[in-house]
Design an enzyme around this catalytic site. Structure first.
Site, PDB file in Angstrom:
ATOM      1  N   SER A   1     -43.006  34.095   2.166  1.00  0.00           N
ATOM      2  CA  SER A   1     -42.030  35.182   2.334  1.00  0.00           C
ATOM      3  C   SER A   1     -42.656  36.453   1.768  1.00  0.00           C
ATOM      4  O   SER A   1     -43.134  36.441   0.627  1.00  0.00           O
ATOM      5  CB  SER A   1     -40.755  34.867   1.542  1.00  0.00           C
ATOM      6  OG  SER A   1     -40.231  33.643   1.994  1.00  0.00           O
TER       7      SER A   1
ATOM      8  N   SER B   1     -44.875  32.370 -10.619  1.00  0.00           N
ATOM      9  CA  SER B   1     -43.976  33.126  -9.761  1.00  0.00           C
ATOM     10  C   SER B   1     -44.649  34.443  -9.420  1.00  0.00           C
ATOM     11  O   SER B   1     -45.668  34.811 -10.019  1.00  0.00           O
ATOM     12  CB  SER B   1     -42.639  33.375 -10.460  1.00  0.00           C
ATOM     13  OG  SER B   1     -42.748  34.525 -11.257  1.00  0.00           O
ATOM     14  N   LYS B   2     -44.054  35.139  -8.434  1.00  0.00           N
ATOM     15  CA  LYS B   2     -44.652  36.394  -8.002  1.00  0.00           C
ATOM     16  C   LYS B   2     -44.643  37.409  -9.138  1.00  0.00           C
ATOM     17  O   LYS B   2     -45.343  38.399  -9.095  1.00  0.00           O
ATOM     18  CB  LYS B   2     -43.909  36.928  -6.781  1.00  0.00           C
ATOM     19  CG  LYS B   2     -44.220  36.093  -5.553  1.00  0.00           C
ATOM     20  CD  LYS B   2     -43.441  36.487  -4.339  1.00  0.00           C
ATOM     21  CE  LYS B   2     -43.845  35.579  -3.167  1.00  0.00           C
ATOM     22  NZ  LYS B   2     -42.882  35.485  -2.124  1.00  0.00           N
ATOM     23  N   ARG B   3     -43.835  37.161 -10.137  1.00  0.00           N
ATOM     24  CA  ARG B   3     -43.783  38.088 -11.274  1.00  0.00           C
ATOM     25  C   ARG B   3     -44.994  37.932 -12.192  1.00  0.00           C
ATOM     26  O   ARG B   3     -45.296  38.804 -12.975  1.00  0.00           O
ATOM     27  CB  ARG B   3     -42.487  37.893 -12.061  1.00  0.00           C
ATOM     28  CG  ARG B   3     -41.288  38.466 -11.316  1.00  0.00           C
ATOM     29  CD  ARG B   3     -40.010  38.254 -12.086  1.00  0.00           C
ATOM     30  NE  ARG B   3     -39.674  36.839 -12.200  1.00  0.00           N
ATOM     31  CZ  ARG B   3     -39.027  36.160 -11.246  1.00  0.00           C
ATOM     32  NH1 ARG B   3     -38.661  36.752 -10.147  1.00  0.00           N
ATOM     33  NH2 ARG B   3     -38.752  34.893 -11.423  1.00  0.00           N
TER      34      ARG B   3
ATOM     35  N   THR C   1     -42.141  38.903  -0.058  1.00  0.00           N
ATOM     36  CA  THR C   1     -41.311  39.544  -1.085  1.00  0.00           C
ATOM     37  C   THR C   1     -42.164  39.940  -2.288  1.00  0.00           C
ATOM     38  O   THR C   1     -41.639  40.383  -3.305  1.00  0.00           O
ATOM     39  CB  THR C   1     -40.199  38.591  -1.564  1.00  0.00           C
ATOM     40  OG1 THR C   1     -40.822  37.376  -2.000  1.00  0.00           O
ATOM     41  CG2 THR C   1     -39.216  38.285  -0.456  1.00  0.00           C
TER      42      THR C   1
END
Ligand code: GLU
Length: 278
Positions: free
Chosen positions: A9, A250-252, A11
């Site tokens: 995704s 995570s993307k963070r 995001t």
């Protein structure tokens, strides 16, 4: 023919966990002389951005991944999801749900018990028994609503279900674990569950490889396949990459993004190794 896919995704930026997952899917296809597809899961218009998508394609190519055929972008296929929803509605397997998140929480508090599924609180089924004329009245009045799957009815229709998981063998599906899941959101023409199931069928995916964090979703996808008359692919849920603290990446976790590693001078071979790839 084995057909696998990687379905990020857009995001945020890809991280090492995505790299592992993409390499895993590509290898499963190549080893079997099959096809490896790339799908962009951009249904959530509020969170997805074209610049993230561009970066994903660039990162994957840099890593040495080559996908077969055109990229499928979910936002360009809302008619396919609508057609599947219409079929399920005609068969009486879905219902409109007018509840806001607050109303759902209030209903759960009133009921005094709060059953949880793998993704959180389970919808208490408030709108399942609304009379048809009331549903029509609210829809005509323009009340925002989601479309939910009536899991109980769907299961009556399908009977017991199983799938074959390369990591776990024969798995008995338990689609009720999440309750009546959303198939179309108030703000989007589909949900993750419906879009993935429809796309895997339409793209002829025969082996779904993805992280074990998505294992619970497969229970629901298996039910959707059954009621939509779809083929059931094989699955391989692979271990999920964690950071030094043992938490899922995570993307963070900006430091672990492929772009930042690339900008820091790491080579594709370095990144494959960091991703835990041999
Ligand atoms: N788009 C999902 C994600 O980025 C993956 C969906 C799937 O592999 O089924 O987590």
């Amino acid at each position: 023919m084995i057909v696998t896919r990687f379905a990020p995704s857009p995001t945020g930026r890809l991280h090492l966990g995505h790299a592992y997952s993409a390499l895993f899917a590509e290898r499963a296809a190549r080893e079997a002389g099959g096809r490896f597809l790339l799908r962009i899961e951009d249904i959530d218009r509020a969170r997805c951005r074209p610049e993230f998508e561009a970066r994903i394609l660039e990162d994957l190519a840099w890593l040495g991944l080559a996908w077969d055929g055109p990229v499928r972008r979910q936002s360009e296929h809302t008619d396919d999801y609508r057609a599947a929803l219409d079929r399920l509605a005609v068969e009486g397997l879905t219902y409109p749900c007018f509840c806001s998140r607050k109303e759902i929480e209030a209903e759960i508090a009133r009921a005094g018990s709060a059953p949880h599924g793998p993704s959180g609180l389970i919808y208490p089924g408030t709108c399942r028994s609304l009379p048809d004329d009331e549903r029509r009245r609210r829809i005509e009045a323009g009340s925002p609503h989601a479309i939910r799957l009536d899991v109980g009815r769907a299961l009556e229709r399908s009977g017991p279900l199983f799938w074959h998981d390369r990591a776990r063998g024969k798995v008995a599906a338990e689609p009720a674990i999440e309750g009546d899941v959303v198939l179309a959101r108030r703000d989007a023409p589909t949900s993750y569950h419906l879009a993935v199931t429809v796309d895997d069928q339409l793209q002829g995916v025969t082996l779904v490889t993805r992280g074990a964090d998505l294992f619970a979703a497969t229970h629901i996808h298996r039910l959707l396949q059954a009621i939509l008359g779809y083929e059931t692919p094989d699955y391989h849920h692979h271990p999920v990459r964690t950071n030094d603290r043992g938490e899922r990446l995570s993307k963070r976790d900006g430091a672990a993004s492929l772009s930042s590693l690339r900008e820091a001078g790491r080579s594709p071979a370095d990144v494959r190794m960091l991703a835990g790839w041999d």
